[in-house]
Design an enzyme around this catalytic site. Structure first.
Site, PDB file in Angstrom:
ATOM      1  N   CYS A  98       0.787  -1.239   0.000  1.00 37.36           N
ATOM      2  CA  CYS A  98       0.000   0.000   0.000  1.00 37.36           C
ATOM      3  C   CYS A  98       0.820   1.290   0.000  1.00 37.36           C
ATOM      4  CB  CYS A  98      -1.027  -0.003   1.127  1.00 37.36           C
ATOM      5  SG  CYS A  98      -0.679  -1.023   2.533  1.00 37.36           S
ATOM      6  N   ARG A 138       7.016 -11.278   5.165  1.00 34.75           N
ATOM      7  CA  ARG A 138       6.653 -11.027   6.552  1.00 34.75           C
ATOM      8  C   ARG A 138       7.238 -12.139   7.422  1.00 34.75           C
ATOM      9  NH1 ARG A 138       0.197  -9.622   5.683  1.00 34.75           N
ATOM     10  NH2 ARG A 138       0.518  -7.992   4.103  1.00 34.75           N
ATOM     11  N   GLN A 159       0.778 -11.116  -2.999  1.00 35.67           N
ATOM     12  CA  GLN A 159      -0.519 -10.636  -2.526  1.00 35.67           C
ATOM     13  C   GLN A 159      -1.369 -10.169  -3.701  1.00 35.67           C
ATOM     14  OE1 GLN A 159      -0.173  -7.397   0.296  1.00 35.67           O
ATOM     15  NE2 GLN A 159      -1.587  -8.395   1.674  1.00 35.67           N
ATOM     16  N   ASP A 218      -3.560  -7.791  -4.519  1.00 31.44           N
ATOM     17  CA  ASP A 218      -3.748  -6.535  -3.802  1.00 31.44           C
ATOM     18  C   ASP A 218      -4.363  -5.483  -4.720  1.00 31.44           C
ATOM     19  OD1 ASP A 218      -3.564  -5.048  -1.527  1.00 31.44           O
ATOM     20  OD2 ASP A 218      -1.396  -4.804  -1.566  1.00 31.44           O
ATOM     21  N   HIS A 254      -6.012  -1.155  -4.492  1.00 31.44           N
ATOM     22  CA  HIS A 254      -6.403   0.023  -3.717  1.00 31.44           C
ATOM     23  C   HIS A 254      -7.268   0.916  -4.597  1.00 31.44           C
ATOM     24  CE1 HIS A 254      -2.794  -1.398  -1.589  1.00 31.44           C
ATOM     25  NE2 HIS A 254      -3.507  -1.082  -0.540  1.00 31.44           N
ATOM     26  N   LYS A 313     -14.686  -2.981   7.687  1.00 34.66           N
ATOM     27  CA  LYS A 313     -14.331  -3.891   6.600  1.00 34.66           C
ATOM     28  C   LYS A 313     -15.388  -4.963   6.410  1.00 34.66           C
ATOM     29  CE  LYS A 313     -11.656  -7.128   9.458  1.00 34.66           C
ATOM     30  NZ  LYS A 313     -10.459  -7.987   9.523  1.00 34.66           N
ATOM     31  N   HIS A 339      -8.722  -0.663   0.744  1.00 35.17           N
ATOM     32  CA  HIS A 339      -7.865  -1.819   0.457  1.00 35.17           C
ATOM     33  C   HIS A 339      -8.786  -2.945  -0.009  1.00 35.17           C
ATOM     34  CE1 HIS A 339      -4.373  -0.209   2.789  1.00 35.17           C
ATOM     35  NE2 HIS A 339      -5.320   0.340   3.507  1.00 35.17           N
TER      36      HIS A 339
END
Length: 590
Positions: A276, A305, A323, A325, A327, A407, A453
């Protein structure tokens, strides 16, 4: 399904953990107790004792548990002062419990629960008596570091489960047996899809050609769907300066999950744990107008991670992953439509991959939160409206949102009934503030955009592991790494088999020709073990007729089809992403 702490099942499993611990204390000497919580699947208890627990001990433990259940001891709640608790724990000689006592806040009541001779430091809740513990079963034993820290002593964790009835227990145990057969780690080895190499590093996945082929098909579909859905794709760096992660807040709140910094040109850099901040920097690359919004950006971004070694699990819990991902940056007026689009997108994608049972969880504002309350209310209302417009059943998790926004979590059920949390649509009121994101509105003034997200599949690694287990490695035709295998009856049909292969290649169908001098039965068995969707068997008659004898998975022997007809059928199944097969024995042609 997340186990409700107020449910009867939670209380019964919590009580069953105490019964199991009491049984262990009766059977073995010098038992040190740690914790024994209920879980979504059952319960466990952590012990330190000289005896090395093994599956051979399970029958004796279960028998002693049954005896304690029959004795029907009441669960007595005992509230004491902190000094009294310390004295009691010291008298019991339980060193781990003494440390756990120190974790209890000063303003919180200190309670023990007693059942028979067994006494345990515990908040509860419990059922009335041990007699209420119904159908239970010991499952496994594993090592577990005290408090989850690798520098602490290794304890022995006993896993078990309990249900209100024997019937429900049998259903669960059957599911566990089926899960063992579908274990993606086992199938990954057998089908040569991926591996983990310990000398390279735990939690780092090596994709083999067959697994990589499936992944490439998934990625191609993912990219095309995103372009069709109005997204643009991004690629971002794998490392960033420390200042970036300070601004984002990761170094304050997420540092334990980040890898140690590296020194480059006298600056500290960190490997990215998330994508992000990079997407935000691209947004900030020039001044944005309301006319540009909504901005929808997606990336298959590889992140790293730190996960403790004890929790790593095949593809499902790794240290390096890609990921899925995205946005979305939008205005106030665009919020609800963007959420609806994201929910529809997620559902359509899950249906395409063969997951049709989907439930949703709406998490709302916690007590400690950033962002204006009005923005929270609008964001939450938009999330709820999106779920209602799509007719999705959902549960509301009051106060369960992150501090930076509400969320939606979407969970899917696999073939054997297990629920997996996958898609997330998450508002973020924190990062736009920290990075001072703005756009110029129609009034010529600067405004703060909404930031969403959005992950559909989660990570490719975890999604792939779940999909391997969902299909038990028998992927539908459009995903299968090898879609067709041509099996010549004898060497005399090899040229015809190779010619069929050339036509399959022209139709962009993944295939192989079994050129071995083996009997046809052995070739068929080999293809079945490899879980090939279609086998094309060709002998002298098929060569003469320019046809093929087709075996489909799972239909079996379909019959003889003209080669052209088969090619059209296969291409149609692939293009339409059919999950089964359109051919069956009833459509046999001679």
């Amino acid at each position: 399904m997340k186990l409700d702490k107020e449910s009867d099942l939670y209380k019964m499993r919590h009580s069953a953990a105490h019964v199991m611990a009491a049984a262990v204390c009766r059977l073995f000497d010098d038992v040190q107790l740690d914790i024994g919580p209920p879980t979504d699947e059952g319960f466990y208890y952590d012990f330190d004792l000289p005896h090395r627990l093994a599956p051979e001990d399970f029958e004796a433990i279960e028998q002693e548990m049954a005896k304690i259940v029959t004795e029907d001891h009441p669960f007595e709640r005992i509230e004491v002062s902190r000094p009294e608790a310390e004295e009691l724990i010291k008298d019991m000689g339980q060193r781990f419990k003494l440390e756990r006592l120190a974790d209890i806040p000063e303003d919180e009541a200190i309670t023990f629960f007693k059942c028979g001779e067994f006494v345990d430091l515990c908040r509860g809740p419990h059922i009335a008596s041990t007699g209420g513990v119904k159908a239970f079963k010991m499952l496994s034993v594993a090592g577990s570091y005290y408090r989850g820290r690798e520098t602490n002593p290794m304890l022995q964790r006993l896993y078990a489960t309990a249900f209100p009835t024997e019937k429900l227990l049998r259903v669960h145990l059957k599911q566990l047996e089926e899960a063992k057969l579908r274990d993606h780690r086992k199938l990954g080895r057998e089908l040569d899809l991926f591996s983990l190499q310990e000398d390279v590093g735990p939690g780092l996945i090596h994709w083999h050609p067959k697994g990589a082929r499936i992944r490439s098909v998934i990625e191609e579909y993912w990219r095309n769907e995103h372009f069709e859905g109005g997204y643009e794709l991004l690629y971002s760096p794998h490392i960033g300066r420390a200042g970036l992660w300070e601004t984002s807040g990761h170094l304050d709140f997420y540092k334990e999950s980040m890898y140690a910094p590296m020194e480059i040109d006298e600056n500290q850099y960190f490997v990215k744990p998330m994508n992000c901040p990079f997407h935000i920097k691209i947004y900030q690359s020039h001044k944005r107008s309301y006319r540009e919004l909504p901005v929808r950006w997606a990336e298959l971004g590889t992140v790293y991670r730190y996960e403790k070694a004890g929790v790593l699990h095949g593809l499902l819990r790794v240290r390096g992953f890609t990921q899925d991902d995205a946005h979305i940056f939008c205005t106030t007026d665009q919020v609800e439509e963007e959420i609806i689009r994201a929910v529809k997108f997620a559902i359509n994608m899950w249906h395409t991959f063969g997951f049709t049972e989907i439930t949703a969880y709406l998490a709302t504002r916690p007590d400690k939160a950033v962002g204006e309350e009005a923005r929270w209310e609008q964001a939450t209302a938009s999330l709820e409206a999106a779920l209602q417009s799509e007719g999705i059943a959902y549960e509301t998790d009051i106060g369960g949102g992150a501090f930076y926004g509400p969320k939606i979590d979407l969970k899917v059920k696999d073939t054997i009934g297990r629920e997996w949390q996958m898609s997330t649509i998450q508002f973020d009121f924190n990062l736009p503030e920290r990075f001072d994101l703005t756009y110029v509105g129609e009034d010529g003034q600067e405004h703060r955009p909404y930031m969403i997200h959005r992950a559909l599949l989660g990570s490719l690694e975890r999604f792939f592991g779940i999909m391997v287990e969902h299909y038990a490695g028998a992927f539908p035709l459009w995903l299968a790494p090898e879609q067709v295998r041509v099996l010549p009856l004898t060497e005399k049909q090899l040229d015809y088999a190779l010619a069929i292969g050339a036509q399959l290649r022209q139709h962009h169908i993944r295939y192989s020709v079994d050129e071995r001098s083996e009997k046809i039965g052995a070739k068929i068995r080999n293809a079945q073990l490899a879980k090939i969707p279609y086998m094309l068997i060709v002998g002298p008659k098929e060569e003469a007729d320019q046809s093929v004898a087709v075996r489909a998975r799972p239909a079996g022997d379909v019959g003889v089809l003209p080669l052209r007809t088969l090619l059209e059928t296969l291409r149609s199944e692939i293009d339409q992403r059919v999950l089964g097969t359109t051919l069956s024995p009833s459509e046999r042609k001679n």
